[in-house]
Design an enzyme around this catalytic site. Structure first.
Site, short mmCIF file in Angstrom:
data_model
loop_
_atom_site.label_atom_id
_atom_site.label_comp_id
_atom_site.label_asym_id
_atom_site.label_seq_id
_atom_site.Cartn_x
_atom_site.Cartn_y
_atom_site.Cartn_z
N HIS A 108 -3.68 25.10 12.02
CA HIS A 108 -5.10 25.39 11.76
C HIS A 108 -5.58 24.63 10.52
CE1 HIS A 108 -8.75 27.95 11.75
NE2 HIS A 108 -8.65 27.80 10.43
N GLU A 109 -4.84 24.74 9.45
CA GLU A 109 -5.24 24.08 8.20
C GLU A 109 -5.11 22.57 8.31
OE1 GLU A 109 -6.80 25.74 6.12
OE2 GLU A 109 -6.28 27.72 6.87
N HIS A 152 -8.36 21.20 9.50
CA HIS A 152 -9.33 21.06 8.41
C HIS A 152 -8.99 19.83 7.55
CE1 HIS A 152 -11.30 24.78 9.29
NE2 HIS A 152 -10.30 25.55 8.93
#
Length: 369
Positions: free
Chosen positions: A22-23, A26
């Site tokens: 997920h990170e 980003h």
């Protein structure tokens, strides 16, 4: 002790991978849009390990594996930054200076990567082990259930409920759930012919939820053959979409009162399930990770200000109005969002502890005292 160690290791692995992916979404999106990333952290708390890469990003591994974060350079706007922070800003590499589309891409990339992870995991699973299928064929009839009273037998294929043609098991379960207490018929395919059976659909009422229908059968499942990689990819995309729709439908049923909110689990339940599926082998663990990754992606897209979806809502309004949403509105929204998420976390943890029998155990101890 062995079970506890397996649970802790499985939980750390599952959540660690999901948070990292997920990170990473980003992070990569920020780099793509020309934003410097100051910190990439897996976990919370005082870092156990930290190091800097060649572009100046500090990578952290922290002891509390309940999440993580990426901190883009200049994430705070000019109104929120201190003079010291403003002095350290790198021209052209701050998050707040980027166009609204670039900022939205950075924010949405996290959930998108969770869906991509699920597709990759499902693709590998289907290519190596095959795709499991739940057959619309009765594997077991619960004694005393509505189906048993109606005369449903093992091996029957349920093809119709009343006038409703059954597409698959999910469709059957969804339709029957809304028919609590109904007097109708079941049409089953048995020995090459259709048999119509009168049935009184059972009614199950959970505390805090409306009654839902149940006929009392379980269904057979089979594991398909390993698929060629292109076919496995297509099947994985379809499965990710199907799970997403089912998850949102289940959430709506909780909100509308069709199912009890006691079904809402938190980190303790995830840890328990991680340990349980780990003992069934790698395929079960991979499938569980894919399901959790989809859930993490969906949750982060909810329009709650503290989540990615909430920021996207602000950016949509900014694109429409031609200016950022007022600072006061954002502050109040983030406070409300934080309160909501904190409340859900406490509620789900309470559900987990209830599920484990802690409160019953405490009550029995108090009674003995």
């Amino acid at each position: 002790m062995h079970d506890l160690i397996r649970t802790v290791l499985a939980f750390s692995l599952v959540l660690g991978v999901l948070v990292f992916i997920h990170e990473l979404g980003h992070y990569l999106a920020a780099r793509w849009r020309g934003v410097h990333v100051e910190v990439f952290s897996i976990g919370f708390g005082r870092p156990l390990l930290r190091w800097h890469d060649s572009v100046g990003t500090e990578w952290r591994l922290c002891p509390v594996p309940l999440g993580g974060y990426v901190r883009p350079h200049g994430f705070e706007g000019p109104e929120d930054a201190t003079e010291e922070q403003k002095a350290a800003w790198q021209q052209g590499r701050t998050f707040h200076d980027k166009p609204v589309l670039s900022r939205a891409i950075v924010i949405v990339a996290g959930p998108v990567f969770n869906f991509l992870l699920a597709i990759v995991l499902f693709t590998g699973l289907f290519a190596m082990s095959g795709q499991p299928h739940i057959l619309n064929q009765v594997a077991q009839v619960l004694p005393g259930s509505a189906a048993a009273t109606a005369g449903v037998e093992k091996g029957d294929e349920i093809v119709r409920v009343g006038t409703h043609a059954v597409r698959d098991v999910t469709d059957l379960q969804s339709f029957v759930s809304g028919q609590a207490g109904a007097q109708t018929t079941l049409t089953v395919h048995r020995n090459g012919a259709d048999v119509t059976l009168p049935v009184h659909i059972g009614s199950v009422a959970e505390k805090g939820a409306a009654a839902h229908g149940q006929i009392g059968v379980s269904f057979a499942a089979e594991m398909g053959r390993p698929q060629p990689l292109p076919q496995a990819f297509v099947s994985a995309v379809k499965e990710t979409w199907h799970v997403s729709v089912q998850t949102l439908d289940g959430l709506w049923q909780m909100i509308s009162g069709q199912h009890s909110t006691k079904d809402l689990g938190g980190p303790l339940r995830i840890a328990q399930m991680s340990g349980q599926v780990a003992q069934y082998g790698l395929s079960s663990l991979v499938s569980f990770m894919a399901l959790l990754s989809i859930n993490l992606g969906l949750i982060n897209l909810f329009p709650v200000p503290i989540l990615d979806g909430g920021r996207l809502v602000f950016y949509i309004f900014e694109a429409i109005l031609g200016r950022p949403v007022s600072r006061r509105v954002q502050e109040v929204s983030f406070q409300a969002g934080f309160a909501l998420i904190a409340g859900l976390f406490l509620f789900s943890t309470f559900n987990d502890l209830s599920h484990f029998g802690l409160f019953q155990w405490l009550a029995s101890r108090a009674g003995q005292g």
